[in-house]
Write a protein that holds these residues in place. Structure first.
Motif, PDB file in Angstrom:
ATOM      1  N   GLU A   1      13.851   7.122 -27.677  1.00 26.19           N
ATOM      2  CA  GLU A   1      14.910   7.727 -28.490  1.00 26.19           C
ATOM      3  C   GLU A   1      15.080   9.210 -28.166  1.00 26.19           C
ATOM      4  O   GLU A   1      16.198   9.728 -28.194  1.00 26.19           O
ATOM      5  N   HIS A   2      13.976   9.890 -27.839  1.00 26.23           N
ATOM      6  CA  HIS A   2      14.106  11.292 -27.426  1.00 26.23           C
ATOM      7  C   HIS A   2      14.972  11.364 -26.160  1.00 26.23           C
ATOM      8  O   HIS A   2      15.870  12.213 -26.051  1.00 26.23           O
ATOM      9  N   ALA A   3      14.734  10.448 -25.216  1.00 28.65           N
ATOM     10  CA  ALA A   3      15.512  10.452 -23.963  1.00 28.65           C
ATOM     11  C   ALA A   3      16.973  10.096 -24.231  1.00 28.65           C
ATOM     12  O   ALA A   3      17.888  10.684 -23.631  1.00 28.65           O
ATOM     13  N   ILE A   4      17.221   9.146 -25.120  1.00 29.60           N
ATOM     14  CA  ILE A   4      18.612   8.782 -25.454  1.00 29.60           C
ATOM     15  C   ILE A   4      19.301   9.979 -26.108  1.00 29.60           C
ATOM     16  O   ILE A   4      20.453  10.308 -25.794  1.00 29.60           O
ATOM     17  N   ALA A   5      18.588  10.655 -27.000  1.00 28.54           N
ATOM     18  CA  ALA A   5      19.173  11.815 -27.689  1.00 28.54           C
ATOM     19  C   ALA A   5      19.545  12.909 -26.687  1.00 28.54           C
ATOM     20  O   ALA A   5      20.635  13.490 -26.766  1.00 28.54           O
ATOM     21  N   ILE A   6      18.666  13.168 -25.731  1.00 29.24           N
ATOM     22  CA  ILE A   6      18.964  14.194 -24.716  1.00 29.24           C
ATOM     23  C   ILE A   6      20.226  13.813 -23.937  1.00 29.24           C
ATOM     24  O   ILE A   6      21.098  14.651 -23.690  1.00 29.24           O
TER      25      ILE A   6
ATOM     26  N   ASP B   1      10.843   1.276 -23.058  1.00 32.27           N
ATOM     27  CA  ASP B   1      10.089   2.489 -23.337  1.00 32.27           C
ATOM     28  C   ASP B   1       8.769   2.354 -22.586  1.00 32.27           C
ATOM     29  O   ASP B   1       7.990   1.461 -22.908  1.00 32.27           O
ATOM     30  N   PRO B   2       8.517   3.089 -21.525  1.00 31.84           N
ATOM     31  CA  PRO B   2       9.094   4.379 -21.116  1.00 31.84           C
ATOM     32  C   PRO B   2      10.186   4.325 -20.029  1.00 31.84           C
ATOM     33  O   PRO B   2      10.525   5.377 -19.496  1.00 31.84           O
ATOM     34  N   GLU B   3      10.745   3.156 -19.704  1.00 32.45           N
ATOM     35  CA  GLU B   3      11.723   3.107 -18.604  1.00 32.45           C
ATOM     36  C   GLU B   3      12.938   4.014 -18.854  1.00 32.45           C
ATOM     37  O   GLU B   3      13.493   4.604 -17.923  1.00 32.45           O
ATOM     38  N   THR B   4      13.360   4.085 -20.113  1.00 26.81           N
ATOM     39  CA  THR B   4      14.533   4.896 -20.447  1.00 26.81           C
ATOM     40  C   THR B   4      14.331   6.369 -20.087  1.00 26.81           C
ATOM     41  O   THR B   4      15.272   7.054 -19.667  1.00 26.81           O
TER      42      THR B   4
ATOM     43  N   MET C   1      15.236   6.590 -16.474  1.00 24.96           N
ATOM     44  CA  MET C   1      16.578   6.179 -16.021  1.00 24.96           C
ATOM     45  C   MET C   1      17.653   7.155 -16.484  1.00 24.96           C
ATOM     46  O   MET C   1      18.518   7.549 -15.707  1.00 24.96           O
ATOM     47  N   LEU C   2      17.611   7.499 -17.753  1.00 24.73           N
ATOM     48  CA  LEU C   2      18.724   8.299 -18.288  1.00 24.73           C
ATOM     49  C   LEU C   2      18.833   9.698 -17.678  1.00 24.73           C
ATOM     50  O   LEU C   2      19.955  10.188 -17.500  1.00 24.73           O
ATOM     51  N   PRO C   3      17.721  10.371 -17.321  1.00 27.06           N
ATOM     52  CA  PRO C   3      17.904  11.680 -16.682  1.00 27.06           C
ATOM     53  C   PRO C   3      18.675  11.574 -15.364  1.00 27.06           C
ATOM     54  O   PRO C   3      19.291  12.543 -14.923  1.00 27.06           O
ATOM     55  N   ARG C   4      18.652  10.400 -14.734  1.00 24.00           N
ATOM     56  CA  ARG C   4      19.358  10.226 -13.455  1.00 24.00           C
ATOM     57  C   ARG C   4      20.832   9.882 -13.639  1.00 24.00           C
ATOM     58  O   ARG C   4      21.604   9.916 -12.686  1.00 24.00           O
ATOM     59  N   LEU C   5      21.203   9.520 -14.857  1.00 28.82           N
ATOM     60  CA  LEU C   5      22.580   9.076 -15.109  1.00 28.82           C
ATOM     61  C   LEU C   5      23.533  10.264 -15.158  1.00 28.82           C
ATOM     62  O   LEU C   5      23.332  11.200 -15.935  1.00 28.82           O
ATOM     63  N   GLN C   6      24.563  10.227 -14.330  1.00 30.13           N
ATOM     64  CA  GLN C   6      25.523  11.336 -14.307  1.00 30.13           C
ATOM     65  C   GLN C   6      26.762  11.047 -15.146  1.00 30.13           C
ATOM     66  O   GLN C   6      27.596  11.914 -15.341  1.00 30.13           O
ATOM     67  N   ASP C   7      26.888   9.817 -15.621  1.00 34.10           N
ATOM     68  CA  ASP C   7      28.036   9.462 -16.459  1.00 34.10           C
ATOM     69  C   ASP C   7      27.741   9.835 -17.908  1.00 34.10           C
ATOM     70  O   ASP C   7      26.597  10.085 -18.284  1.00 34.10           O
TER      71      ASP C   7
END
Ligand code: AMP
Ligand code: GLY
Length: 422
Positions: free
Chosen positions: A12-17, A289-292, A295-301
Motif C-alpha cells: 500500500e505504501h508503494a501504491i500510495a507513492i 507484496d513485495p512484488e508491487t 513493479m510500480l516504481p518502474r511504471l511510467q503511466d
C-alpha cells in the motif's frame, strides 16, 4: 479525485507513492495505512470489515474511488457493497475474488477453458484424496482450497508426506479453508509472477516480478509472504508475456465473463515456466507484496488513470510503459519471522538509507511512538532500489540496508541471485 486506499503494508505504501504522481489525484486517504503512507497521505482509522462505515466515510469525504490492497476485504465483498452504494472501486467482486479464494474454483475454470495448469482433482473426503495420491505417486502437491495466508500448500516429495498433509488439512489446521482439498501434479520449472490490469472484459499486461518465498539465504527454511523481489523477471520476455496473456489471462477473462462474474481489478498469476511453456500455479486477485514495491516504481503511466479505467470498464490502453531498469526490494523482517516475530524493537537510520540515490524505503510493519520508529509486525521494512541491472539494484539495496541500525531485524543477503546469474 479523492481516493481511499485500503491496507497497511509495503504494497500500500508503494501504491500510495504511485498514485501521488497523478495530476488527477485530490486527497489520498489510507485506511489504516502505516508511518510511510502517513508521510504522503492521510491515514484514517476505519473499521474495514464494517462496509457501511467505509461507505459513510466515502460520502463524507467525497471519495470517488476506493482501491483495495489486501484479499480479505475483496473476499468479504467490500467492492460489491461500495458499488451498490454508487462508489467506484478498483478490485473484484466477492464472486470474482473466488479466483483467489478457492483453488478448486480456479482449477475448474482452467479445465473448462483449456488454461494450462497442473492436472488435479478436488476432494471433500480424506479417503478419496489418499487413494488418488497413492494412484498418482510423488512428488505431488496437496492444497487447502481456501485462503490460508500462503501456508495451505504442501509440496510433498513422498506419498507419506502427501498423506500426512491430507490429514493435516482435513484435521482443521487451516480452519474452514481446509474443508476441501485440491491434489495436483508437481510442476517443474522456474516460477514467475505476472500482473494484468482488468476491466471486466479487457486485460492489460502490467509487469512481471520474481519473489523469494523462503526465509533464509539459498531459498532455504520455511515459506514466508516473501523476503524480497525484483522486476522484471528475466524469464518473462516479450514473447513469454504475449503467450501468458493469450493462453492464461485472456481465457480467464472470457471464462469469468461467460460465468456472469466478470473480473475487474488486478489479476496476479503465479506461473511455472517449464519446457512445455507457462502453466498457472495460482491466481491472486490483488497486487503482490513485495512484488508491487518493485513493479510500480518502474511504471511510467498514470496509475490512477489506469485504476479509474478498470473501475469504469473502459480500459482502452493497450500497453503499459515501464522503465527498462531493474527494481529490487529486500524485506527487512523482525527476528523470529515467520513463526514469532519480535515486535517493539527500535529502528534507526532509515532517513540515511532513503536519502541514497535510487533508493526508497517502503514501510510494511512499523509504527511511530513519538520520534521513535518501532517494529510492528513480521515484515517491517522493504528496502527498494533501482539500478541499470539486477546486480546494481542489489548492491544499492544492501548498501542502503547497511545504513539502518536495527539490531532486532534480519534480511536475506542474496535477493535477486537468479536474475544476476541470468
Ligand atoms: P501457491 O500458494 O499455490 O502459490 O503455492 C505456493 C508455492 O508452492 C508456489 O509458489 C510454488 O513454489 C509451490 N507450488 C504450488 N503448486 C505447485 C505445483 N503444482 N508444482 C510445484 N510447485 C508448486
Ligand atoms: N508475495 C506473494 C503474495 O503477495 O502473495
Amino acid at each position: 479525485m479523492n481516493v481511499l486506499l485500503i491496507g497497511s503494508g509495503g504494497r500500500e505504501h508503494a501504491i500510495a507513492i504511485a498514485l501521488k504522481k497523478s495530476p488527477r489525484l485530490g486527497k489520498l486517504f489510507v485506511a489504516p495505512g502505516n508511518p510511510g503512507t502517513a508521510d504522503i497521505a492521510e491515514n484514517v482509522v476505519l473499521k474495514v470489515t464494517d462496509h457501511q462505515a467505509v461507505v459513510d466515510f466515502c460520502r463524507l469525504m467525497k471519495v470517488e474511488l476506493v482501491v483495495v490492497g489486501p484479499e480479505a476485504p475483496l473476499v468479504a465483498g467490500l467492492v460489491d457493497d461500495l458499488e451498490a452504494a454508487g462508489i467506484k472501486a478498483f478490485g473484484p467482486s466477492k464472486a470474482a475474488a473466488q479466483l483467489e479464494g478457492s483453488k478448486g474454483f480456479t482449477k475448474d475454470l482452467c479445465r473448462e477453458f483449456s488454461i494450462p495448469t497442473a492436472d488435479y482433482e478436488r476432494f471433500t473426503q480424506a479417503d478419496a484424496a489418499k487413494a488418488y495420491v497413492r494412484k498418482k505417486g510423488a512428488p505431488i502437491v496437496v492444497k487447502a482450497d481456501g485462503l490460508a495466508a500462503g501456508k495451505g500448500v504442501i509440496v510433498a516429495t513422498s506419498v507419506d508426506e502427501a498423506l500426512a498433509a491430507i490429514d493435516l488439512i482435513f484435521g482443521g489446521a487451516f480452519g474452514a479453508a481446509g474443508a476441501e482439498v485440491v491434489v495436483e501434479d508437481f510442476l517443474d520449472g522456474e516460477e514467475a509472477s505476472f500482473f494484468a490490469l482488468c476491466d471486466g472484459t479487457r486485460a492489460l499486461a502490467l509487469a512481471s516480478a520474481q519473489d523469494h518465498k523462503r526465509v533464509f539465504d539459498g531459498d532455504k527454511g520455511p515459506n514466508t509472504g516473501g523476503m524480497g523481489a525484483y522486476s522484471p523477471a528475466p524469464i518473462m520476455t516479450d514473447e513469454m508475456t504475449a503467450r501468458v496473456m493469450r493462453e492464461i489471462i485472456e481465457p480467464t477473462m472470457r471464462g469469468m465473463a461467460q460465468r456472469g462474474i466478470p473480473f475487474k481489478g488486478v489479476l496476479f498469476a503465479g506461473l511455472m515456466i517449464g519446457e512445455a511453456g507457462p502453466k498457472l500455479i495460482e491466481f491472486n486477485t490483488r497486487f503482490g507484496d513485495p512484488e508491487t514495491q518493485v513493479m510500480l516504481p518502474r511504471l511510467q503511466d498514470d496509475l490512477l488513470e489506469l485504476f479509474i479505467a478498470c473501475a469504469n470498464g473502459e480500459l482502452k490502453t493497450t500497453h503499459t510503459h515501464l522503465s527498462s531498469d531493474t527494481a529490487l526490494t529486500v524485506v527487512f523482517a523482525a527476528k523470529g519471522y515467520p513463526e514469532a516475530p519480535e515486535t517493539g524493537t527500535v529502528i534507526e537510520g532509515i532517513e540515511r538509507a532513503a536519502a541514497m540515490e535510487s533508493v526508497t524505503v517502503h514501510h510494511a510493519g512499523t509504527r511511530r511512538e513519538g520520534l521513535r520508529l518501532l517494529a510492528n509486525g513480521g515484515r517491517v521494512l522493504n528496502i527498494t532500489a533501482r539500478g541499470a541491472n539486477p546486480a546494481q539494484a542489489q548492491q544499492r539495496a544492501y548498501a542502503a540496508i547497511d545504513l539502518i541500525n536495527w539490531p532486532g531485524g534480519f534480511c536475506r543477503r542474496d535477493i535477486g541471485w537468479r536474475a544476476i546469474k541470468a
